[in-house]
Write a protein that holds these residues in place. Structure first.
Motif, PDB file in Angstrom:
ATOM      1  N   MET A   1       0.851  -1.204   0.000  1.00 32.57           N
ATOM      2  CA  MET A   1       0.000   0.000   0.000  1.00 32.57           C
ATOM      3  C   MET A   1       0.880   1.245   0.000  1.00 32.57           C
ATOM      4  SD  MET A   1      -3.199   1.268   0.293  1.00 32.57           S
ATOM      5  CE  MET A   1      -4.213   0.034   1.084  1.00 32.57           C
ATOM      6  N   GLU A   2       0.786   2.026  -1.078  1.00 31.81           N
ATOM      7  CA  GLU A   2       1.567   3.252  -1.147  1.00 31.81           C
ATOM      8  C   GLU A   2       0.872   4.349  -0.331  1.00 31.81           C
ATOM      9  OE1 GLU A   2       4.434   3.312  -2.434  1.00 31.81           O
ATOM     10  OE2 GLU A   2       4.423   1.493  -3.667  1.00 31.81           O
ATOM     11  N   ARG A   3       1.659   5.113   0.358  1.00 26.07           N
ATOM     12  CA  ARG A   3       1.158   6.247   1.132  1.00 26.07           C
ATOM     13  C   ARG A   3       1.646   7.532   0.463  1.00 26.07           C
ATOM     14  NH1 ARG A   3       2.783   2.307   4.377  1.00 26.07           N
ATOM     15  NH2 ARG A   3       4.859   3.206   4.641  1.00 26.07           N
ATOM     16  N   ILE A   4       0.710   8.300  -0.066  1.00 27.05           N
ATOM     17  CA  ILE A   4       1.013   9.482  -0.881  1.00 27.05           C
ATOM     18  C   ILE A   4       0.602  10.737  -0.128  1.00 27.05           C
ATOM     19  CG2 ILE A   4       0.633  10.628  -3.102  1.00 27.05           C
ATOM     20  CD1 ILE A   4      -0.271   7.864  -4.184  1.00 27.05           C
ATOM     21  N   VAL A   5       1.509  11.714  -0.069  1.00 27.36           N
ATOM     22  CA  VAL A   5       1.217  12.980   0.603  1.00 27.36           C
ATOM     23  C   VAL A   5       1.545  14.128  -0.357  1.00 27.36           C
ATOM     24  CG1 VAL A   5       1.750  14.499   2.532  1.00 27.36           C
ATOM     25  CG2 VAL A   5       1.688  12.021   2.882  1.00 27.36           C
ATOM     26  N   PHE A   6       0.553  14.962  -0.624  1.00 30.82           N
ATOM     27  CA  PHE A   6       0.722  16.167  -1.454  1.00 30.82           C
ATOM     28  C   PHE A   6       0.903  17.328  -0.483  1.00 30.82           C
ATOM     29  CE2 PHE A   6      -1.032  18.069  -5.680  1.00 30.82           C
ATOM     30  CZ  PHE A   6      -0.051  19.056  -5.659  1.00 30.82           C
ATOM     31  N   LEU A   7       2.087  17.920  -0.481  1.00 34.58           N
ATOM     32  CA  LEU A   7       2.428  18.923   0.535  1.00 34.58           C
ATOM     33  C   LEU A   7       1.828  20.301   0.278  1.00 34.58           C
ATOM     34  CD1 LEU A   7       6.186  17.998   1.038  1.00 34.58           C
ATOM     35  CD2 LEU A   7       4.309  17.594   2.657  1.00 34.58           C
TER      36      LEU A   7
ATOM     37  N   PHE B   1      -4.115   2.542  -8.332  1.00 31.45           N
ATOM     38  CA  PHE B   1      -3.596   1.414  -7.561  1.00 31.45           C
ATOM     39  C   PHE B   1      -3.948   1.649  -6.096  1.00 31.45           C
ATOM     40  CE2 PHE B   1      -0.140   4.502  -8.206  1.00 31.45           C
ATOM     41  CZ  PHE B   1       0.154   4.854  -6.892  1.00 31.45           C
ATOM     42  N   ALA B   2      -3.846   0.605  -5.298  1.00 33.46           N
ATOM     43  CA  ALA B   2      -4.193   0.725  -3.881  1.00 33.46           C
ATOM     44  C   ALA B   2      -3.250   1.715  -3.201  1.00 33.46           C
ATOM     45  CB  ALA B   2      -4.094  -0.640  -3.208  1.00 33.46           C
ATOM     46  N   HIS B   3      -3.839   2.659  -2.491  1.00 43.56           N
ATOM     47  CA  HIS B   3      -3.010   3.694  -1.866  1.00 43.56           C
ATOM     48  C   HIS B   3      -3.786   4.417  -0.780  1.00 43.56           C
ATOM     49  CE1 HIS B   3      -5.382   6.017  -4.785  1.00 43.56           C
ATOM     50  NE2 HIS B   3      -5.186   7.059  -3.988  1.00 43.56           N
TER      51      HIS B   3
ATOM     52  N   GLN C   1      -4.119  21.689 -15.722  1.00 43.55           N
ATOM     53  CA  GLN C   1      -4.734  20.362 -15.835  1.00 43.55           C
ATOM     54  C   GLN C   1      -3.779  19.372 -16.476  1.00 43.55           C
ATOM     55  OE1 GLN C   1      -7.774  19.577 -14.382  1.00 43.55           O
ATOM     56  NE2 GLN C   1      -6.815  17.571 -14.701  1.00 43.55           N
ATOM     57  N   ILE C   2      -3.039  19.836 -17.482  1.00 50.22           N
ATOM     58  CA  ILE C   2      -2.009  18.974 -18.077  1.00 50.22           C
ATOM     59  C   ILE C   2      -0.996  18.575 -17.009  1.00 50.22           C
ATOM     60  CG2 ILE C   2      -0.082  18.915 -19.715  1.00 50.22           C
ATOM     61  CD1 ILE C   2      -1.734  20.812 -21.497  1.00 50.22           C
ATOM     62  N   MET C   3      -0.605  19.536 -16.175  1.00 46.07           N
ATOM     63  CA  MET C   3       0.344  19.263 -15.096  1.00 46.07           C
ATOM     64  C   MET C   3      -0.209  18.205 -14.139  1.00 46.07           C
ATOM     65  SD  MET C   3       1.612  21.905 -12.122  1.00 46.07           S
ATOM     66  CE  MET C   3       2.837  22.749 -13.083  1.00 46.07           C
ATOM     67  N   ALA C   4      -1.456  18.376 -13.716  1.00 50.31           N
ATOM     68  CA  ALA C   4      -2.055  17.447 -12.765  1.00 50.31           C
ATOM     69  C   ALA C   4      -2.150  16.035 -13.345  1.00 50.31           C
ATOM     70  CB  ALA C   4      -3.439  17.944 -12.354  1.00 50.31           C
ATOM     71  N   ASP C   5      -2.524  15.935 -14.608  1.00 44.70           N
ATOM     72  CA  ASP C   5      -2.626  14.618 -15.242  1.00 44.70           C
ATOM     73  C   ASP C   5      -1.252  13.959 -15.356  1.00 44.70           C
ATOM     74  OD1 ASP C   5      -5.346  15.030 -15.492  1.00 44.70           O
ATOM     75  OD2 ASP C   5      -5.228  15.679 -17.590  1.00 44.70           O
ATOM     76  N   GLN C   6      -0.255  14.747 -15.737  1.00 42.76           N
ATOM     77  CA  GLN C   6       1.082  14.199 -15.891  1.00 42.76           C
ATOM     78  C   GLN C   6       1.678  13.797 -14.543  1.00 42.76           C
ATOM     79  OE1 GLN C   6       5.371  15.702 -17.593  1.00 42.76           O
ATOM     80  NE2 GLN C   6       3.566  16.517 -18.609  1.00 42.76           N
ATOM     81  N   LEU C   7       1.326  14.547 -13.496  1.00 42.89           N
ATOM     82  CA  LEU C   7       1.785  14.216 -12.147  1.00 42.89           C
ATOM     83  C   LEU C   7       1.371  12.795 -11.773  1.00 42.89           C
ATOM     84  CD1 LEU C   7       2.859  15.076  -9.280  1.00 42.89           C
ATOM     85  CD2 LEU C   7       0.487  15.756  -8.802  1.00 42.89           C
ATOM     86  N   ILE C   8       0.104  12.478 -11.970  1.00 41.43           N
ATOM     87  CA  ILE C   8      -0.380  11.145 -11.614  1.00 41.43           C
ATOM     88  C   ILE C   8       0.173  10.099 -12.572  1.00 41.43           C
ATOM     89  CG2 ILE C   8      -2.413   9.731 -11.176  1.00 41.43           C
ATOM     90  CD1 ILE C   8      -1.853  12.035  -9.169  1.00 41.43           C
ATOM     91  N   ASP C   9       0.333  10.449 -13.841  1.00 43.54           N
ATOM     92  CA  ASP C   9       0.983   9.530 -14.787  1.00 43.54           C
ATOM     93  C   ASP C   9       2.371   9.144 -14.284  1.00 43.54           C
ATOM     94  OD1 ASP C   9      -1.201   9.664 -16.487  1.00 43.54           O
ATOM     95  OD2 ASP C   9      -0.270  11.102 -17.863  1.00 43.54           O
TER      96      ASP C   9
ATOM     97  N   PHE D   1       5.922   5.044 -11.864  1.00 45.13           N
ATOM     98  CA  PHE D   1       6.880   4.633 -10.837  1.00 45.13           C
ATOM     99  C   PHE D   1       6.430   3.356 -10.142  1.00 45.13           C
ATOM    100  CE2 PHE D   1       7.831   4.669  -6.263  1.00 45.13           C
ATOM    101  CZ  PHE D   1       9.203   4.512  -6.311  1.00 45.13           C
ATOM    102  N   VAL D   2       5.162   3.300  -9.782  1.00 41.94           N
ATOM    103  CA  VAL D   2       4.639   2.129  -9.078  1.00 41.94           C
ATOM    104  C   VAL D   2       4.665   0.901  -9.991  1.00 41.94           C
ATOM    105  CG1 VAL D   2       2.578   1.159  -7.982  1.00 41.94           C
ATOM    106  CG2 VAL D   2       3.303   3.498  -7.458  1.00 41.94           C
ATOM    107  N   ARG D   3       4.513   1.102 -11.300  1.00 41.01           N
ATOM    108  CA  ARG D   3       4.619  -0.018 -12.246  1.00 41.01           C
ATOM    109  C   ARG D   3       6.057  -0.498 -12.423  1.00 41.01           C
ATOM    110  NH1 ARG D   3       1.307   3.231 -15.568  1.00 41.01           N
ATOM    111  NH2 ARG D   3       3.127   3.634 -16.927  1.00 41.01           N
TER     112      ARG D   3
END
Length: 315
Positions: free
Chosen positions: A1-7, A21-23, A292-300, A305-307
């Motif tokens: 389980m990944e733990r993600i924090v947006f500061l 993915f599970a997080h 929005q492009i930035m936000a989408d690319q961030l999650i990409d 990385f998780v893959r």
């Protein structure tokens, strides 16, 4: 389980989808340096736009595996520490290909056509008192036929150069300052200063580019030339810019960046009240489309990385 924090979630205005993915996800509107280690405790993935992630804080974060920078610049991350400790750092690329060049030319057009000055004249009642249908209080210059000097030939510099060419401008791509040789397709830095009607900065801030433009460079520019800076404040000696504008050494300037941001301790450019100077608060990158492009690319980037196949990897 990944733990993600947006500061610093409030640093972008966009829909940020959750990774597929599970997080566990937690975000904060903003985070100070003193809060970093506490908020990232047990986090495996940290997201930061501008929050500094330096060795002193990172050394306390034993579970951290990735820093997803929600920006292109990574000067707020201790890359050497991350490299030495196996922390992957990814950034956002080419999201501002339209918004930054458009902001550059919004400033250029406003300054070349003296829109700020004419707005002041109308507000001051000068047009109402004119003896003819129009008011000729300030010069207006076309872009067509002028020369655009681009310092920094990355994606943003190239996109800005294309817009300049579309306006019918002659475009000069600057060689590095002090370069012994000039590469094919480039023009010497000195020639760009001397021949450009508009100079626009698109290079990173490094020890080599600190105060790239100062008093000596202003004296080499045309007296009607404009300087546009949507890159980093430290590229220009701000005190020298104030003097150049006040003394008419150059024709005007448009800045979207300052040396220290936000400028809580003041800045000489904040007090500059001239019709040939425009200052905006570091928003050239911030169109809703670009964010929005930035936000989408961030999650990409995070999903990649998780893959096990990190993308846009800096370290």
């Amino acid at each position: 389980m990944e733990r993600i924090v947006f500061l610093d979630r409030d640093s972008i205005q966009a829909d940020v989808r959750r990774p597929g993915f599970a997080h566990e996800w937690r975000d904060y509107p903003a985070t100070s340096v003193s809060q970093v280690s506490e908020r990232l405790n047990n986090a495996s993935i940290a997201i930061s736009n501008k929050v500094p992630l330096m060795a002193a804080s990172l050394a306390l974060l034993k579970d951290l595996k990735m820093i997803a920078v929600c920006a292109t610049g990574t000067n707020n991350v201790d890359l050497d520490y991350c490299r030495a400790h196996g922390i992957v750092v990814s950034n956002i690329r080419n999201y501002a290909m339209h918004t930054v060049p458009e902001h550059v030319f919004a400033m250029v057009l406003a300054l070349r056509r003296n829109l700020v000055g004419y707005r002041e004249d109308v507000a001051g009642g000068l047009w109402q008192k004119a003896e003819q249908f129009c008011l000729f209080t300030r010069p207006i210059l076309d872009l067509h036929g002028g020369t655009l000097g681009v310092i920094g030939n990355g994606a943003l510099g190239q996109a800005t150069a294309k817009l300049g060419a579309a306006f019918g401008m002659r475009v000069l791509i600057s060689e590095h300052k002090g370069a012994a040789l000039t590469r094919p397709g480039y023009t010497s830095f000195e020639t760009v200063l001397a021949e450009s009607d508009v100079i626009t900065l698109h290079c990173p801030l490094t020890p080599a580019t600190q105060n790239l433009i100062g008093a000596p460079e202003f004296r080499k520019m045309r007296r009607h030339a404009l300087l546009i800076n949507t890159a980093r404040g430290g590229l220009v000696d701000e005190a020298a810019l104030v003097e150049a504008l006040q003394q008419g050494v150059i024709g005007g300037a448009g800045f979207d960046v300052l040396t220290t941001e936000p400028p809580r301790a003041g800045n000489p450019l904040l007090d500059l009240r001239l019709p040939n100077f425009i200052l905006t608060p570091h928003v050239a990158w911030a169109s809703r489309n670009a964010m929005q492009i930035m936000a989408d690319q961030l999650i990409d980037n995070i999903e990649a990385f998780v893959r096990g196949a990190p993308r846009n990897r800096v370290v």
